[in-house]
Scaffold this active site. Structure first.
Site, PDB file in Angstrom:
ATOM      1  N   CYS A 164       0.817 -26.839 -32.288  1.00 32.10           N
ATOM      2  CA  CYS A 164      -0.178 -27.574 -31.389  1.00 32.10           C
ATOM      3  C   CYS A 164      -1.581 -27.678 -31.751  1.00 32.10           C
ATOM      4  CB  CYS A 164       0.074 -27.287 -30.033  1.00 32.10           C
ATOM      5  SG  CYS A 164       1.815 -27.281 -29.458  1.00 32.10           S
ATOM      6  N   HIS A 303      -6.923 -26.012 -23.157  1.00 29.21           N
ATOM      7  CA  HIS A 303      -5.796 -26.391 -23.878  1.00 29.21           C
ATOM      8  C   HIS A 303      -4.705 -26.622 -22.750  1.00 29.21           C
ATOM      9  CE1 HIS A 303      -2.363 -26.502 -26.648  1.00 29.21           C
ATOM     10  NE2 HIS A 303      -1.572 -25.338 -26.331  1.00 29.21           N
ATOM     11  N   GLU A 314      -5.096 -18.422 -20.649  1.00 28.99           N
ATOM     12  CA  GLU A 314      -6.392 -19.148 -21.277  1.00 28.99           C
ATOM     13  C   GLU A 314      -7.478 -18.980 -20.178  1.00 28.99           C
ATOM     14  OE1 GLU A 314      -8.005 -23.504 -22.964  1.00 28.99           O
ATOM     15  OE2 GLU A 314      -6.048 -23.594 -21.767  1.00 28.99           O
ATOM     16  N   LYS A 336      -4.618 -32.991 -20.622  1.00 30.32           N
ATOM     17  CA  LYS A 336      -3.113 -32.923 -20.741  1.00 30.32           C
ATOM     18  C   LYS A 336      -2.310 -33.447 -19.412  1.00 30.32           C
ATOM     19  CE  LYS A 336      -2.597 -30.098 -24.673  1.00 30.32           C
ATOM     20  NZ  LYS A 336      -3.714 -29.425 -24.743  1.00 30.32           N
ATOM     21  N   HIS A 341       1.154 -33.445 -23.618  1.00 31.32           N
ATOM     22  CA  HIS A 341       0.833 -32.757 -24.646  1.00 31.32           C
ATOM     23  C   HIS A 341       1.245 -33.474 -26.023  1.00 31.32           C
ATOM     24  CE1 HIS A 341       0.232 -29.650 -27.217  1.00 31.32           C
ATOM     25  NE2 HIS A 341       0.864 -28.434 -26.691  1.00 31.32           N
ATOM     26  N   PHE A 400       2.363 -22.590 -31.397  1.00 33.72           N
ATOM     27  CA  PHE A 400       3.363 -21.519 -31.702  1.00 33.72           C
ATOM     28  C   PHE A 400       2.719 -20.867 -33.193  1.00 33.72           C
ATOM     29  CE2 PHE A 400       7.059 -24.191 -29.446  1.00 33.72           C
ATOM     30  CZ  PHE A 400       6.477 -23.531 -28.250  1.00 33.72           C
TER      31      PHE A 400
END
Length: 412
Positions: A164, A303, A314, A336, A341, A400
């Site tokens: 991502c 994010h 975050e 988002k 996403h 990831f």
């Protein structure tokens, strides 16, 4: 070291297939999430996604052969690149030496729909029925390769794959190429088209996706009700140029790229570090390189996936980076909540949104933020856009493998 500016942008997104449509949607709090239409929902474990709508590659000058021989993720990149190059006005060969013109376009997953299709062919008909174009359609670097061919970009080619964080890392590495003098201009970004049964099933089975059947209550960044992210798709492409090149040809400039942080949690292959240590370090590096001062107005495009672990991690990372007072002065949002996403594309699209926020003095909202989470207690710009002039913006993406990326932009 060279200063670096954004001179062209293009996009294909769930909120529109051009920059004007994207910006109008995010500033008006439009939700691009809906019921899945590209697949038979009957047997799917989730029912909603953020799909690209009304995409016709021929509208962007892509010929029939390219359309027939490319996965959708690569077609999104070609379409967004066509917009960005036209927007920039950059003429390869006249304005920039092709050998000094690079590409840095990545995809987190690549041609997974092609993989799924050809695997089905193999199971039904045998190995001989696998397309001879299976490999070049599937590999994640082909989007950047095709863009390079289209625009004769003979310089450095960096096809980033960091889950991502791909789009943000791509722009960060493109910035580095120009900043360090290894290229004069780079076309960069991220692209993804992974709304298929394999991806939906895989993400759902690892409990990463929301199970909400209500599109208006599915992507809930920083909200106490959040249960997972909404799978999206699309592409964001930016043209970056050195200050010398941009000023010599009188290019318009959206924002200056002025800082980049790239770190790894080295913690877990899917879960973020609970204290957000790697994320905090990426932000610190980006802001330090940008010469950020605590007195400046800071916008953070978070994010903000809407997963339980990411959003509180975050938030902790922002507090670690800025301190308690600084974190409460920052204005934050997760777009988002509107476009879902988009995996490897999301960081590039969010950087475009961040540049437009700086240029227009408007902070896009986090829509559907109705129930505050006590562990997410900062200013996330709930519900509606806000008139507020930021001096500097950072866009965060985390992926990831513990990948963390933060790119800083400065208002011109």
């Amino acid at each position: 070291m060279n200063r670096v500016f954004i001179t062209g942008v293009g996009c294909i997104t769930p909120l529109g297939n051009n920059i004007k449509a994207l910006w109008e949607s995010v500033t008006n709090g439009v939700c691009g999430i809906g019921y899945i239409t590209k697949l038979d929902r009957e047997n799917l474990p989730v029912k909603v996604a953020a799909e690209v709508k009304d995409f016709h590659p021929e509208d962007f000058g892509i010929d029939k052969t390219m359309i027939r021989h490319n996965d959708t993720f690569a077609l999104y990149a070609l379409a967004a690149a066509a917009q960005a190059m036209q927007d920039s006005g950059l003429r390869v060969g006249d304005d920039v030496d092709p050998r000094r013109f690079g590409t840095a376009i990545g995809s987190g997953i690549g041609g997974i729909t092609t993989f799924e299709r050809e695997h089905a062919n193999k199971l039904q008909y045998g190995l001989r029925r696998i397309s001879p174009l299976f490999i070049p359609e599937m590999i994640s670097n082909i989007a950047g390769g095709n863009v390079a061919i289209t625009y004769n970009a003979q310089g450095p080619n960096i096809p980033v794959v960091t889950a991502c964080a791909t789009g943000t890392h791509s722009v960060g590495e493109a910035y580095r190429l120009i900043h360090e003098g290894r290229a004069d201009a780079v076309i960069t970004g991220g692209t993804e088209a992974a709304i298929c049964e394999m991806a939906v099933g895989g993400f759902a089975n690892m409990k990463a996706l929301t199970t909400s059947d209500d599109p208006m209550a599915a992507s809930l960044p920083f909200d106490a009700r959040r249960r997972g992210f909404v799978l999206g798709e699309g592409c964001g492409i930016l043209v970056l140029e050195s200050e010398e090149l941009a000023r010599r040809r009188g290019a318009k400039m959206y924002a200056e790229v002025c800082g980049y942080g790239n770190t790894c949690d080295a913690h877990h292959y899917t879960a973020p570090h609970p204290e957000g240590r790697g994320a905090a370090e990426a932000m610190r590096l980006a802001l330090e390189e940008a010469s950020f001062k605590s007195s400046e107005n800071l916008y953070i495009n978070a994010h903000g996936t809407g997963t339980p672990l990411n959003d509180k991690g975050e938030t902790r990372a922002i507090k670690t980076t800025l301190g308690e007072e600084g974190s409460r002065r920052a204005v934050i949002s997760s777009t988002k909540s509107m476009h879902g996403h988009m995996l490897g594309a999301t960081g590039a699209v969010e950087l475009i949104i961040s540049a437009l926020a700086l240029q227009n003095g408007v902070i896009p909202p986090t829509i559907h933020l109705d129930q505050s989470d006590p562990e997410c207690d900062l200013d996330y710009t709930p519900h509606t856009a806000r008139q507020w002039q930021a001096d500097i913006a950072i866009s965060n993406t985390f992926g990831f493998g513990g990948n963390n990326a933060s790119v800083a932009l400065r208002k011109i």
